[in-house]
Write a protein that holds these residues in place. Structure first.
Motif, PDB file in Angstrom:
ATOM      1  N   ARG A 176       0.930  -1.263  -0.026  1.00 52.44           N
ATOM      2  CA  ARG A 176       0.093  -0.018  -0.136  1.00 52.44           C
ATOM      3  C   ARG A 176       0.967   1.309   0.081  1.00 52.44           C
ATOM      4  O   ARG A 176       0.406   2.230  -0.298  1.00 52.44           O
ATOM      5  CB  ARG A 176      -1.029  -0.104   1.231  1.00 52.44           C
ATOM      6  CG  ARG A 176      -2.101  -1.106   1.297  1.00 52.44           C
ATOM      7  CD  ARG A 176      -3.006  -0.683   0.131  1.00 52.44           C
ATOM      8  NE  ARG A 176      -3.450   0.638   0.079  1.00 52.44           N
ATOM      9  CZ  ARG A 176      -4.671   1.072   0.647  1.00 52.44           C
ATOM     10  NH1 ARG A 176      -5.243   0.286   1.388  1.00 52.44           N
ATOM     11  NH2 ARG A 176      -4.882   2.304   0.592  1.00 52.44           N
TER      12      ARG A 176
ATOM     13  N   TYR B 153      -2.393   2.456 -13.883  1.00 49.34           N
ATOM     14  CA  TYR B 153      -2.303   3.878 -13.931  1.00 49.34           C
ATOM     15  C   TYR B 153      -1.445   4.744 -13.013  1.00 49.34           C
ATOM     16  O   TYR B 153      -1.175   3.976 -12.037  1.00 49.34           O
ATOM     17  CB  TYR B 153      -3.742   4.414 -13.478  1.00 49.34           C
ATOM     18  CG  TYR B 153      -4.936   4.444 -14.422  1.00 49.34           C
ATOM     19  CD1 TYR B 153      -5.535   2.983 -14.428  1.00 49.34           C
ATOM     20  CD2 TYR B 153      -5.246   5.127 -15.568  1.00 49.34           C
ATOM     21  CE1 TYR B 153      -6.482   2.532 -15.441  1.00 49.34           C
ATOM     22  CE2 TYR B 153      -6.401   4.892 -16.250  1.00 49.34           C
ATOM     23  CZ  TYR B 153      -7.099   3.820 -16.398  1.00 49.34           C
ATOM     24  OH  TYR B 153      -7.951   3.600 -17.287  1.00 49.34           O
TER      25      TYR B 153
ATOM     26  N   GLN C 289      -1.116   8.125 -10.851  1.00 50.68           N
ATOM     27  CA  GLN C 289      -1.700   9.422 -10.571  1.00 50.68           C
ATOM     28  C   GLN C 289      -0.676  10.220  -9.449  1.00 50.68           C
ATOM     29  O   GLN C 289      -0.623  10.140  -8.462  1.00 50.68           O
ATOM     30  CB  GLN C 289      -3.126   8.963  -9.593  1.00 50.68           C
ATOM     31  CG  GLN C 289      -3.845  10.186  -9.448  1.00 50.68           C
ATOM     32  CD  GLN C 289      -5.253   9.805  -8.605  1.00 50.68           C
ATOM     33  OE1 GLN C 289      -5.518   8.890  -8.211  1.00 50.68           O
ATOM     34  NE2 GLN C 289      -6.227  10.804  -8.790  1.00 50.68           N
TER      35      GLN C 289
ATOM     36  N   GLY D   7      -2.750  15.857  -7.220  1.00 52.76           N
ATOM     37  CA  GLY D   7      -3.320  17.087  -7.906  1.00 52.76           C
ATOM     38  C   GLY D   7      -3.881  16.990  -9.229  1.00 52.76           C
ATOM     39  O   GLY D   7      -4.249  17.588 -10.022  1.00 52.76           O
TER      40      GLY D   7
ATOM     41  N   PRO E  82      -5.811  10.151 -12.947  1.00 49.46           N
ATOM     42  CA  PRO E  82      -4.892   9.171 -13.360  1.00 49.46           C
ATOM     43  C   PRO E  82      -4.499   9.245 -14.728  1.00 49.46           C
ATOM     44  O   PRO E  82      -5.234   9.453 -15.710  1.00 49.46           O
ATOM     45  CB  PRO E  82      -5.699   7.904 -13.124  1.00 49.46           C
ATOM     46  CG  PRO E  82      -6.906   8.357 -12.143  1.00 49.46           C
ATOM     47  CD  PRO E  82      -6.901   9.833 -12.290  1.00 49.46           C
TER      48      PRO E  82
ATOM     49  N   LEU F 291      -2.264   3.025  -9.490  1.00 51.90           N
ATOM     50  CA  LEU F 291      -3.427   2.300  -9.319  1.00 51.90           C
ATOM     51  C   LEU F 291      -3.660   1.068 -10.272  1.00 51.90           C
ATOM     52  O   LEU F 291      -3.022   1.413 -11.634  1.00 51.90           O
ATOM     53  CB  LEU F 291      -4.631   3.268  -9.662  1.00 51.90           C
ATOM     54  CG  LEU F 291      -4.823   4.513  -8.899  1.00 51.90           C
ATOM     55  CD1 LEU F 291      -5.626   5.734  -9.373  1.00 51.90           C
ATOM     56  CD2 LEU F 291      -5.603   3.873  -7.646  1.00 51.90           C
TER      57      LEU F 291
ATOM     58  N   GLY G 100      -8.202  -0.678  -7.664  1.00 49.33           N
ATOM     59  CA  GLY G 100      -7.760  -1.229  -6.435  1.00 49.33           C
ATOM     60  C   GLY G 100      -7.413   0.122  -5.569  1.00 49.33           C
ATOM     61  O   GLY G 100      -7.623   1.151  -6.210  1.00 49.33           O
ATOM     62  N   PRO G 101      -7.158  -0.031  -4.545  1.00 45.27           N
ATOM     63  CA  PRO G 101      -6.864   1.075  -3.691  1.00 45.27           C
ATOM     64  C   PRO G 101      -5.408   1.756  -3.870  1.00 45.27           C
ATOM     65  O   PRO G 101      -5.357   3.069  -3.498  1.00 45.27           O
ATOM     66  CB  PRO G 101      -6.605   0.515  -2.156  1.00 45.27           C
ATOM     67  CG  PRO G 101      -6.185  -1.056  -2.638  1.00 45.27           C
ATOM     68  CD  PRO G 101      -6.652  -1.275  -3.711  1.00 45.27           C
TER      69      PRO G 101
ATOM     70  N   ARG H 282       0.915   4.111  -3.075  1.00 46.19           N
ATOM     71  CA  ARG H 282       1.431   5.277  -2.952  1.00 46.19           C
ATOM     72  C   ARG H 282       3.060   5.125  -2.705  1.00 46.19           C
ATOM     73  O   ARG H 282       3.573   4.462  -1.505  1.00 46.19           O
ATOM     74  CB  ARG H 282       1.012   6.010  -1.359  1.00 46.19           C
ATOM     75  CG  ARG H 282       1.200   7.318  -1.512  1.00 46.19           C
ATOM     76  CD  ARG H 282       0.573   8.085  -0.316  1.00 46.19           C
ATOM     77  NE  ARG H 282      -0.834   8.140  -0.305  1.00 46.19           N
ATOM     78  CZ  ARG H 282      -1.692   8.890  -1.149  1.00 46.19           C
ATOM     79  NH1 ARG H 282      -1.081   9.883  -1.686  1.00 46.19           N
ATOM     80  NH2 ARG H 282      -2.844   8.540  -1.239  1.00 46.19           N
TER      81      ARG H 282
END
Lengths: 116, 110
Positions: free
Chosen positions: A9, A35, A37, A40, A43, A91, A108-109, A112
């Motif tokens: 995650r 993707y 992202q 700001g 994606p 993502l 999906g979540p 990061r």
């Protein structure tokens, strides 16, 4: 029904290091997307697979990014070597068969990534 | 230059107010989608509009696709704190590029 799973995650690395992200799509979904992202922004599609074949990788920075979906199920996205500007949420999404504008993509979540 | 532009970029309103957010492009789109994204999660599809002039309603949300298929709007009636999130439009132009707009970040205060 389980959703799209992603791991890890969160990831913090230093520039020039390598990193890999994993995605397990919804069971039975033939199409898988990665993707990027940036904070700001919306994606940006990096790569689209249908089963284990690449449909679109026109926006994938191929000098440092690679992705595979060897058995047509799970997928891995790798960055080697990472740059500061790669800091973003990555993502993964999947859909049954057709393209992203023709049917529902399930996201999906995200992972990061922070590159220091 | 963004293929899809969204306005406003940020919007903060009180519960019960109405609002409209916009998605605009100089390109013609075969279809447009609207998503909502909450912090720490991926976007969730709200609606797909495919016909110029089409209007779709989803409870308190009304989506419209412009006649020329270059723009779309999302209107929320009587906004609630649960509507808070990032609203993204996305679609395929006829050049076969699937793109997202930068989003409108909505905050609905109780």
């Amino acid at each position: 029904e389980a959703g799209v799973a992603q791991s890890p995650r969160y990831k913090i690395i230093e520039k020039r290091q390598s990193v890999a992200f994993w995605c397990n799509p919804i069971s039975g979904h033939a199409t898988l997307y990665w993707y990027q992202q940036i904070l700001g922004q919306g994606p940006k599609l990096l790569i689209q697979f249908q089963n284990n074949g690449v449909v679109d990788d026109s926006q994938l920075p191929k000098d440092r990014f690679s992705a595979e979906r060897l058995k047509g199920v799970d997928s891995t996205l790798k960055i080697q070597p990472a740059k500061l500007e790669d800091s973003a949420v990555y993502l993964c999404a999947s859909s049954l068969v057709r393209g992203p504008d023709q049917e529902t993509q399930y996201f999906g979540p995200g992972t990061r990534l922070l590159v220091l | 230059t963004q293929l899809l532009e969204q306005s406003p970029q940020f919007l903060s309103i009180q519960e019960g107010e109405n609002l409209t957010v916009y998605c605009n492009s100089s390109s013609v789109f075969s279809s447009l989608q609207w998503y909502r994204q909450e912090p720490g999660e991926g976007p969730v599809l709200l609606v797909t509009v495919v016909t110029g002039g089409e209007v779709k309603k989803l409870k308190r949300l009304t989506f419209q696709f412009g006649d020329a298929r270059k723009d779309s709007s999302l209107h929320i009636t009587a906004a609630q704190p649960g509507d808070t999130g990032l609203y993204l439009c996305a679609g395929n132009d006829y050049g076969q590029n699937f793109v997202f707009g930068p989003g409108t970040r909505l905050s609905v205060l109780p």
